[in-house]
Design a protein around this motif. Structure first.
Motif, PDB file in Angstrom:
ATOM      1  N   LEU A 188       0.730  -1.039   0.514  1.00  0.00           N
ATOM      2  CA  LEU A 188      -0.257  -0.110   0.288  1.00  0.00           C
ATOM      3  C   LEU A 188       1.189   0.987   0.132  1.00  0.00           C
ATOM      4  N   VAL A 189       2.245   0.789   0.561  1.00  0.00           N
ATOM      5  CA  VAL A 189       2.868   2.446   1.305  1.00  0.00           C
ATOM      6  C   VAL A 189       3.496   2.495  -0.445  1.00  0.00           C
ATOM      7  N   ALA A 190       3.693   1.691  -0.838  1.00  0.00           N
ATOM      8  CA  ALA A 190       4.716   1.794  -2.181  1.00  0.00           C
ATOM      9  C   ALA A 190       3.577   2.174  -3.378  1.00  0.00           C
ATOM     10  N   ARG A 191       2.260   2.019  -3.097  1.00  0.00           N
ATOM     11  CA  ARG A 191       1.885   2.962  -4.482  1.00  0.00           C
ATOM     12  C   ARG A 191       1.641   3.887  -3.776  1.00  0.00           C
ATOM     13  N   LEU A 192       1.066   4.509  -2.315  1.00  0.00           N
ATOM     14  CA  LEU A 192       0.588   5.836  -2.154  1.00  0.00           C
ATOM     15  C   LEU A 192       2.198   6.919  -1.964  1.00  0.00           C
ATOM     16  N   SER A 193       3.567   6.502  -2.133  1.00  0.00           N
ATOM     17  CA  SER A 193       4.555   7.045  -2.089  1.00  0.00           C
ATOM     18  C   SER A 193       5.074   7.709  -3.216  1.00  0.00           C
ATOM     19  N   PRO A 194       4.847   8.742  -3.867  1.00  0.00           N
ATOM     20  CA  PRO A 194       5.453   8.827  -5.097  1.00  0.00           C
ATOM     21  C   PRO A 194       6.872   9.457  -4.796  1.00  0.00           C
ATOM     22  N   CYS A 195       7.850   9.165  -4.129  1.00  0.00           N
ATOM     23  CA  CYS A 195       9.085   9.019  -4.041  1.00  0.00           C
ATOM     24  C   CYS A 195       9.499   6.932  -4.344  1.00  0.00           C
ATOM     25  N   ASN A 198       6.497   7.771  -8.684  1.00  0.00           N
ATOM     26  CA  ASN A 198       5.819   8.746  -9.261  1.00  0.00           C
ATOM     27  C   ASN A 198       5.006   9.074 -10.057  1.00  0.00           C
ATOM     28  N   GLU A 199       5.330   8.601 -11.375  1.00  0.00           N
ATOM     29  CA  GLU A 199       4.433   8.819 -12.600  1.00  0.00           C
ATOM     30  C   GLU A 199       3.294   6.678 -12.637  1.00  0.00           C
ATOM     31  N   PRO A 200       1.931   6.645 -12.218  1.00  0.00           N
ATOM     32  CA  PRO A 200       1.879   6.029 -12.180  1.00  0.00           C
ATOM     33  C   PRO A 200       1.356   5.190 -13.711  1.00  0.00           C
ATOM     34  N   LYS A 201       1.167   6.523 -14.314  1.00  0.00           N
ATOM     35  CA  LYS A 201       0.023   6.057 -15.766  1.00  0.00           C
ATOM     36  C   LYS A 201       1.399   5.828 -16.825  1.00  0.00           C
ATOM     37  N   ASN A 202       2.849   5.996 -15.982  1.00  0.00           N
ATOM     38  CA  ASN A 202       4.009   5.837 -17.429  1.00  0.00           C
ATOM     39  C   ASN A 202       5.095   4.554 -16.463  1.00  0.00           C
ATOM     40  N   GLU A 203       4.924   4.773 -15.170  1.00  0.00           N
ATOM     41  CA  GLU A 203       6.226   3.454 -14.331  1.00  0.00           C
ATOM     42  C   GLU A 203       5.304   2.379 -13.756  1.00  0.00           C
ATOM     43  N   SER A 459      -8.376  17.899  -4.373  1.00  0.00           N
ATOM     44  CA  SER A 459      -9.214  17.271  -5.315  1.00  0.00           C
ATOM     45  C   SER A 459      -8.162  16.665  -6.117  1.00  0.00           C
ATOM     46  N   VAL A 460      -6.693  17.542  -6.124  1.00  0.00           N
ATOM     47  CA  VAL A 460      -6.100  17.022  -6.887  1.00  0.00           C
ATOM     48  C   VAL A 460      -5.740  15.278  -6.209  1.00  0.00           C
ATOM     49  N   PHE A 461      -5.512  15.475  -4.312  1.00  0.00           N
ATOM     50  CA  PHE A 461      -5.112  14.705  -3.611  1.00  0.00           C
ATOM     51  C   PHE A 461      -5.675  13.510  -3.729  1.00  0.00           C
ATOM     52  N   THR A 462      -7.705  13.390  -3.469  1.00  0.00           N
ATOM     53  CA  THR A 462      -8.246  12.391  -3.938  1.00  0.00           C
ATOM     54  C   THR A 462      -8.364  11.199  -5.737  1.00  0.00           C
ATOM     55  N   GLU A 463      -7.637  12.845  -6.580  1.00  0.00           N
ATOM     56  CA  GLU A 463      -7.449  11.234  -7.664  1.00  0.00           C
ATOM     57  C   GLU A 463      -5.810  11.103  -7.610  1.00  0.00           C
ATOM     58  N   GLU A 464      -5.241  11.501  -7.514  1.00  0.00           N
ATOM     59  CA  GLU A 464      -3.736  10.914  -7.598  1.00  0.00           C
ATOM     60  C   GLU A 464      -4.262   9.298  -6.376  1.00  0.00           C
ATOM     61  N   MET A 465      -5.399   9.572  -5.201  1.00  0.00           N
ATOM     62  CA  MET A 465      -5.294   8.778  -4.935  1.00  0.00           C
ATOM     63  C   MET A 465      -6.082   7.272  -4.808  1.00  0.00           C
ATOM     64  N   CYS A 466      -7.161   8.120  -6.292  1.00  0.00           N
ATOM     65  CA  CYS A 466      -7.621   6.570  -6.988  1.00  0.00           C
ATOM     66  C   CYS A 466      -6.885   6.389  -8.234  1.00  0.00           C
ATOM     67  N   THR A 467      -6.334   6.890  -8.874  1.00  0.00           N
ATOM     68  CA  THR A 467      -5.326   6.519  -9.456  1.00  0.00           C
ATOM     69  C   THR A 467      -3.991   5.343  -9.331  1.00  0.00           C
ATOM     70  N   ARG A 468      -3.707   5.660  -8.164  1.00  0.00           N
ATOM     71  CA  ARG A 468      -2.383   4.610  -6.990  1.00  0.00           C
ATOM     72  C   ARG A 468      -3.093   3.454  -6.987  1.00  0.00           C
ATOM     73  N   LEU A 469      -4.981   3.190  -6.543  1.00  0.00           N
ATOM     74  CA  LEU A 469      -5.288   2.112  -6.060  1.00  0.00           C
ATOM     75  C   LEU A 469      -6.272   1.309  -6.965  1.00  0.00           C
ATOM     76  N   ARG A 470      -5.657   2.067  -8.245  1.00  0.00           N
ATOM     77  CA  ARG A 470      -6.744   1.404  -8.812  1.00  0.00           C
ATOM     78  C   ARG A 470      -6.141   0.448  -9.817  1.00  0.00           C
ATOM     79  N   ILE A 471      -5.924  -0.923  -9.012  1.00  0.00           N
ATOM     80  CA  ILE A 471      -4.192  -1.784  -9.394  1.00  0.00           C
ATOM     81  C   ILE A 471      -5.168  -2.233 -10.898  1.00  0.00           C
ATOM     82  N   LYS A 472      -6.452  -3.124 -11.243  1.00  0.00           N
ATOM     83  CA  LYS A 472      -6.574  -3.554 -12.712  1.00  0.00           C
ATOM     84  C   LYS A 472      -6.377  -2.805 -13.452  1.00  0.00           C
TER      85      LYS A 472
END
Length: 487
Positions: A188-195, A198-203, A459-472
């Protein structure tokens, strides 16, 4: 004239010798006489008590035609304190004292009732039935009822999963839960931490759930495995998990070593209930002893089962003497039920014997006197003084000395979760700190991104959370990206 003087001289000498012998206590055992003289020397008017006892190691024993033992030393100390001399005789029928079929008392109790003896100094248990007909002093030894076993008859074979013995079932369950929870927090933490991502859509996130499980298992085996954490939050969780595994492995190795070095696992016969349930060993006690009547009169179902077993097989399982009981335990599949303090002595003298942990029916050994005897209170006070001065403890240490090599045999038991409570608490705090650090790292990135896209930080924080937790979805996107790159 000369013959007359010689005759008078002989009469006077004989009278003096007889008077001196009457003031000196004698200890007799089947013709063996041991002279016991008061340390103060004979005195006029010194009362002489007839003492009945029974031969039982180490209380009263015959050594070089003399009697010695714990009870003889106790008797000497009491005589010195209360200023009396005594004559010791061994009980005629070799019994402690019980009611016979004719209604008369046998053994030492019977001799006191028939006024054949003044007191009984022996390992004589204080019971209500005996107290009704004689008086007892304050107990000079405390004891109970235990089970004497031979070690090789109760040795327990190692189970196939013996390596799990150092921890209890609850501890293993807690360890499994801690492992799964830690790996999930890593994931969970590895998905939440931007460090870390950093780029969930590309990495691609290397800390998948399977990789997190592999990382946690590697730490349990003290092996470094990939992926390697980069974010502070992930490193906090990894460090706390490493600390947890090191302490856990140290506790496991220490307890497993103690288990192996103890030489015996948990005895399969720990209690009287275990004794009743097993079918390998016969068990019995002294015929007509207070232990036998304890089980006869007890209302406890387990005790009643023990009595019924012994009563039905009395010709085979009941023994006449304590020495016979010890010999039978050593030579056959037999468990002896008797006084725990005597069993401790047997275990000290014979290194292949052991006493089971459970002791029931707390009781004491007392000195028996006739009812309303003036000696009862005097002897009770003297016994209390000997106990307070430590003399009784010294006698116990003297006569219960063992020749066995004692390996500090503390009762071994599996490690319970309470013993590792602080360790589990430290892990929980570390996991919480790691999750909080990941949320803080993601909040900082969201705040900076909100300034560029002209949106609110929430709103940005919520979008980031949703993006990072959509595993499939993220997995599918990463696969499409890698496919284009290959094309």
């Amino acid at each position: 004239m000369d013959k007359g003087l010689h005759f008078v001289f002989c009469v006077i000498t004989t009278t003096l010798l007889l008077r001196e012998s009457s003031q000196t206590g004698t200890t007799r055992n089947d013709g063996a006489v041991s002279k016991v003289t008061d340390s103060r020397g004979p005195e006029e008017g010194l009362p002489t008590l007839t003492v009945t006892t029974i031969l039982e190691d180490p209380y009263v024993m015959v050594r070089s035609a003399e009697l010695e033992g714990y009870c003889i030393d106790l008797l000497k100390a009491l005589a010195a304190m209360l200023h009396f001399s005594y004559k010791v005789k061994v009980v005629g029928d070799g019994q402690y004292g019980a009611v016979s079929s004719s209604g008369n008392w046998t053994g030492m109790i019977g001799e006191i009732l028939r006024q054949e003896a003044d007191i009984a100094v022996a390992p004589l248990t204080v019971t209500s039935a005996r107290e009704e007909v004689v008086s007892f002093t304050t107990p000079f030894l405390q004891t109970g009822i235990g089970i004497l076993l031979r070690k090789d008859t109760v040795s327990q074979e190692m189970s196939f999963f013996h390596f799990l013995a150092p921890f209890s079932k609850e501890t293993w369950t807690g360890l499994l839960f801690a492992y799964v929870l830690t790996c999930f927090c890593l994931f969970l933490v590895a998905r939440l931490s931007p460090c870390e991502w950093n780029e969930p859509k590309n990495e691609e996130n290397h800390f998948t759930f399977l990789n997190s499980l592999w990382f946690g298992a590697g730490a349990l085996a003290l092996q470094g495995v990939t992926p390697r954490p980069k974010a502070l939050s992930v490193r906090v969780i990894a460090a706390v998990w490493w600390l947890f595994t090191i302490a856990l492995l140290a506790a496991y190795i220490a307890n497993f070593t103690a288990l192996l070095s103890s030489g015996s696992e948990q005895l399969p016969i720990q209690t009287f209930e275990d004794l009743v349930k097993q079918r390998k060993l016969e068990f019995g006690t002294l015929d007509g002893s207070s232990t036998f009547y304890f089980f006869k009169n007890s209302k406890n179902p387990i005790h009643q089962m023990i009595y019924e077993y012994m009563d039905k097989r009395r010709d085979y399982v009941l023994v006449k003497t304590y020495q016979e009981a010890v010999q039978r335990v050593m030579e056959s599949n037999y468990a002896f039920i008797g006084e725990s303090i005597s069993q401790d002595l047997a275990a000290a003298r014979h290194c292949n014997l052991i006493r089971a942990p459970e002791v029931i029916g707390a009781r004491g050994f007392g000195i028996a006197t006739t009812q309303a005897s003036p000696w009862t209170k005097k002897l009770s006070i003297a016994v209390l003084k000997l106990r307070e001065s430590g003399d009784l403890d010294n006698l116990r240490n003297k006569w219960w000395e063992t020749s066995c090599l004692h390996k500090s045999r503390e009762r071994w038991s599996p490690l319970q979760p309470q013993a590792l409570g602080g360790l589990f608490l430290t892990l929980a705090i570390g996991l919480a700190l790691g999750v909080i650090a990941a949320v803080v790292e993601l909040s900082n990135k969201s705040r900076h991104a909100a300034g560029h896209v002209k949106k609110s930080c929430c709103s940005v924080f919520t979008e980031e959370m949703c993006t990072r937790l959509r595993i499939k979805e993220n997995t599918r996107q990463s696969q499409e990206t890698s496919g284009r790159a290959n094309a």
